[in-house]
Design an enzyme around this catalytic site. Sequence first.
Site, PDB file in Angstrom:
ATOM      1  N   SER A 152      36.139  35.461  -5.886  1.00 50.78           N
ATOM      2  CA  SER A 152      34.910  35.866  -6.153  1.00 50.78           C
ATOM      3  C   SER A 152      34.746  37.367  -6.041  1.00 50.78           C
ATOM      4  CB  SER A 152      33.922  35.189  -5.147  1.00 50.78           C
ATOM      5  OG  SER A 152      32.788  36.079  -4.967  1.00 50.78           O
ATOM      6  N   TYR A 165      30.863  33.476   2.924  1.00 46.77           N
ATOM      7  CA  TYR A 165      31.323  33.207   1.687  1.00 46.77           C
ATOM      8  C   TYR A 165      32.357  34.485   1.318  1.00 46.77           C
ATOM      9  CZ  TYR A 165      31.205  32.471  -3.464  1.00 46.77           C
ATOM     10  OH  TYR A 165      31.538  32.231  -4.500  1.00 46.77           O
TER      11      TYR A 165
HETATM   12  N1  LIG Z   1      28.467  31.016  -9.872  1.00 48.60           N
HETATM   13  C1  LIG Z   1      29.288  32.184  -9.659  1.00 48.60           C
HETATM   14  O1  LIG Z   1      28.399  33.277 -10.134  1.00 48.60           O
HETATM   15  C2  LIG Z   1      30.620  32.179  -8.992  1.00 48.60           C
HETATM   16  C3  LIG Z   1      31.061  33.373  -8.890  1.00 48.60           C
HETATM   17  C4  LIG Z   1      32.245  33.406  -8.262  1.00 48.60           C
HETATM   18  C5  LIG Z   1      32.890  32.426  -8.099  1.00 48.60           C
HETATM   19  N2  LIG Z   1      32.230  31.074  -7.689  1.00 48.60           N
HETATM   20  C6  LIG Z   1      33.170  29.993  -7.236  1.00 48.60           C
HETATM   21  O2  LIG Z   1      33.397  29.179  -8.508  1.00 48.60           O
HETATM   22  C7  LIG Z   1      33.367  27.747  -7.850  1.00 48.60           C
HETATM   23  C8  LIG Z   1      32.562  26.897  -8.963  1.00 48.60           C
HETATM   24  O3  LIG Z   1      31.184  27.322  -8.406  1.00 48.60           O
HETATM   25  P1  LIG Z   1      29.791  27.046  -9.207  1.00 48.60           P
HETATM   26  O4  LIG Z   1      29.203  28.097  -9.394  1.00 48.60           O
HETATM   27  O5  LIG Z   1      30.045  26.098 -10.492  1.00 48.60           O
HETATM   28  O6  LIG Z   1      29.206  26.284  -8.220  1.00 48.60           O
HETATM   29  P2  LIG Z   1      28.637  24.596  -8.124  1.00 48.60           P
HETATM   30  O7  LIG Z   1      27.771  24.349  -6.941  1.00 48.60           O
HETATM   31  O8  LIG Z   1      27.831  24.089  -9.510  1.00 48.60           O
HETATM   32  O9  LIG Z   1      29.961  23.890  -8.039  1.00 48.60           O
HETATM   33  C9  LIG Z   1      30.839  23.664  -6.741  1.00 48.60           C
HETATM   34  C10 LIG Z   1      30.945  22.054  -6.771  1.00 48.60           C
HETATM   35  O10 LIG Z   1      31.607  22.059  -5.591  1.00 48.60           O
HETATM   36  C11 LIG Z   1      31.381  20.568  -4.800  1.00 48.60           C
HETATM   37  N3  LIG Z   1      31.656  20.743  -3.494  1.00 48.60           N
HETATM   38  C12 LIG Z   1      31.016  21.169  -2.410  1.00 48.60           C
HETATM   39  N4  LIG Z   1      31.419  20.807  -1.376  1.00 48.60           N
HETATM   40  C13 LIG Z   1      32.420  19.737  -1.650  1.00 48.60           C
HETATM   41  C14 LIG Z   1      33.285  18.819  -0.892  1.00 48.60           C
HETATM   42  N5  LIG Z   1      33.252  18.926   0.453  1.00 48.60           N
HETATM   43  N6  LIG Z   1      33.980  18.194  -1.320  1.00 48.60           N
HETATM   44  C15 LIG Z   1      33.805  17.968  -2.800  1.00 48.60           C
HETATM   45  N7  LIG Z   1      33.153  18.891  -3.670  1.00 48.60           N
HETATM   46  C16 LIG Z   1      32.392  19.620  -3.002  1.00 48.60           C
HETATM   47  C17 LIG Z   1      29.807  20.661  -5.059  1.00 48.60           C
HETATM   48  O11 LIG Z   1      29.335  19.313  -5.045  1.00 48.60           O
HETATM   49  C18 LIG Z   1      29.672  21.220  -6.698  1.00 48.60           C
HETATM   50  O12 LIG Z   1      29.835  20.128  -7.518  1.00 48.60           O
HETATM   51  C19 LIG Z   1      32.843  27.849  -6.534  1.00 48.60           C
HETATM   52  O13 LIG Z   1      34.384  27.941  -5.548  1.00 48.60           O
HETATM   53  C20 LIG Z   1      32.226  29.297  -6.378  1.00 48.60           C
HETATM   54  O14 LIG Z   1      32.416  29.491  -5.019  1.00 48.60           O
HETATM   55  C21 LIG Z   1      31.202  31.091  -8.537  1.00 48.60           C
END
Ligand SMILES: NC(=O)c1ccc[n+]([C@@H]2O[C@H](COP(=O)([O-])OP(=O)(O)OC[C@H]3O[C@@H](n4cnc5c(N)ncnc54)[C@H](O)[C@@H]3O)[C@@H](O)[C@H]2O)c1
Length: 271
Positions: A152, A165
Site C-alpha cells: 500500500s 494498517y
Molecule cells: N482499496 C485500496 O485503495 C487499496 C490500496 C492499497 C492496498 N489495498 C490492499 O489491497 C487488498 C485488497 O483490498 P480491497 O480494496 O479489494 O478490499 P476488500 O475489502 O474489497 O477486499 C479484501 C478481502 O479480504 C477478505 N478478508 C478479510 N479478512 C479475511 C480473513 N481473515 N480471511 C480471508 N479473507 C479475509 C475480505 O472479506 C475481502 O473480501 C488488501 O490487501 C488491501 O489492503 C487496497
Amino acid sequence: MKNIFDIKNKVIVVTGATGVLAGAAAKYLASQGANVVFLGRREEKLQEAVAAAKKSGSDAMYCVCDVLDKSSLEKANEAILAKYGRIDVLINGAGGNMPGATITPDKTFFDLDFAQWQAVLSLNLGGTVLPTLVFGKSFERQKKGVVINFSSMSSTQALTRVMGYSNAKAGVDNLTRWLAVEFAKKFGSGVRVNALAPGFFISDQNRALLTNPDGSYTERGNDVIKKTPFGKFGVAEDLFGTIHFLASDASAFLTGTVIPVDGGFSCFSGV
Ligand SMILES: NC(=O)c1ccc[n+]([C@@H]2O[C@H](COP(=O)([O-])OP(=O)(O)OC[C@H]3O[C@@H](n4cnc5c(N)ncnc54)[C@H](O)[C@@H]3O)[C@@H](O)[C@H]2O)c1
C-alpha cells in the site's frame, strides 16, 4: 516466438478473492485462461465469482477458508492439489483495516486500541505469511512458483489515521524482500516473490473516508487527488496488467520488488 505473457492453464490461488481488487483481478486472470482458485470466507460470494469466471471458459474452483486459520488453508491446499496437482501462483489479496487501529483527527496515538492494532497486523501481515506457508510448499517442491503480495502507499510514507494498517503493510514490503531472497537462495530462481502497492482505489473499506454520499470527494479525498499527478482514483482494472506481468514468465528475472500502481502518488512531493 514464445508468448512470455502466456498464463493459460496456470493454477493461480487468490486470497481475498471476493474483495474489490483481488476479486476483479482473479476474474481477469480467469478470462486470460488461468485456472483460478477463489479463496474467501463467504461461500455464496465465492460461488458467484466462480460462476462468472467459468463463463469465460476458465476451469475455476473455490474453497472457503480464512487466511488466519491454518487448518482451513490446509484443507483448501489438499482440494487444490487433488484437482490440479500443482500451484503456480499465489496472490495474497486478503487484507484490510479496523477502526480501533486508526487515529482519527479528534484522537491521538494514546487512544490506540492495542488489540485492534494487533488484529490489523495479524490480518495484513500474518494473513500473508500463513497462506504462503501452506500454498508455498508446492513452490519448494516444484522449484517454481510466484508469490504476489498486496502492499500500500502507507507502507513507505506516513499516511495519517491508518497507523496499524501502515505498520502492517511496511511489514509486507519487508516480508516480500525477505522471502524473495530466502526462496531464491534455497529453491532457485524459479521461485519469485513480488508485491504491488496500489495507490488509492475506492473500495468498501475507504469509500466513506474518500467520498460523500453524493459522490463528491471528502476533504481527505481531495487531499489524495491533489497528491496524485493523474488527478483521479484508480479502478480495479488498473492493476490487471501489473498482476498479469508478475504472474507470467515476462517477469522471470524480477523478485523482491514492490511495484507502485498509483497514478504517480508515490513519486510526487505534493508541491
Ligand atoms: N482499496 C485500496 O485503495 C487499496 C490500496 C492499497 C492496498 N489495498 C490492499 O489491497 C487488498 C485488497 O483490498 P480491497 O480494496 O479489494 O478490499 P476488500 O475489502 O474489497 O477486499 C479484501 C478481502 O479480504 C477478505 N478478508 C478479510 N479478512 C479475511 C480473513 N481473515 N480471511 C480471508 N479473507 C479475509 C475480505 O472479506 C475481502 O473480501 C488488501 O490487501 C488491501 O489492503 C487496497
